[in-house]
Design an enzyme around this catalytic site. Sequence first.
Site, PDB file in Angstrom:
ATOM      1  CE1 TYR A 155      41.118  70.849  39.034  1.00  0.00           C
ATOM      2  CE2 TYR A 155      41.414  68.472  38.832  1.00  0.00           C
ATOM      3  CZ  TYR A 155      41.681  69.758  38.385  1.00  0.00           C
ATOM      4  OH  TYR A 155      42.493  69.942  37.290  1.00  0.00           O
ATOM      5  CB  ALA A 156      36.577  64.856  40.152  1.00  0.00           C
TER       6      ALA A 156
END
Length: 234
Positions: A155-156
Amino acid sequence: MGEFWGQVAIITGASGLLASGVVPIFRAGGASLILTCGDERLVERFPDLAGDQAHLCFPAADLSDAETIEGLVGAAVERFGRIDILVNIVGGWDAGKPVHEMRVATWESMLRLNATITFLMSRAVIPTMLKQGSGKIINIGARPGLRSSGQDAAYAASKAALLRLTESMSEEYKRQGIRVNAVLPSALVSEQQLAKDPHSGVTPAQLGKVIAFLASDAGGIINGAAIPAYGTKF
């Protein structure tokens, strides 16, 4: 007349929570809307828009497919003759595992939902904006795109890619009248949740106002920004 009267705005992910705070603002501002969604909930959420010739809805549109995107953007240009605003809301979240336990499918899914679709949508609308000599693109980032807190690598990384894409486009097209910015929200919560806990996050309506500002004439001097919209959560 409203702030966006005579303008045409594409809003992706229009059946999601954030869109509930974005679509009404642009509609009230007088924009013609092109709404996309990956399922049939779009018609359920905005039944009046689905049957209104002043707008265009694409339920069950697969935005991971470049040809589908080119087709819907082409249909929008054929109907309205221009595209002034693109709000890239489509995205997803999948976290909670360290890298050695993460599935390859999770990594690929996060990059596709949070970066690739924004790239494909932007690539499709920019030629029309270049012909017009104007346009605004607003992307939805997230705080982990600046710094991961762990167990959210996919996600990051996908949100970091989105921010680099935003920066690159803002530099590439700023002299052609196209502004590209991103907002970085914290958790999205309802009005009721925020009333119970003022530090719980931000509401779709609050974030919608920030997005509308970036798309407005008042935001005309802002380009290449990643604007924190955390509320008091952090």
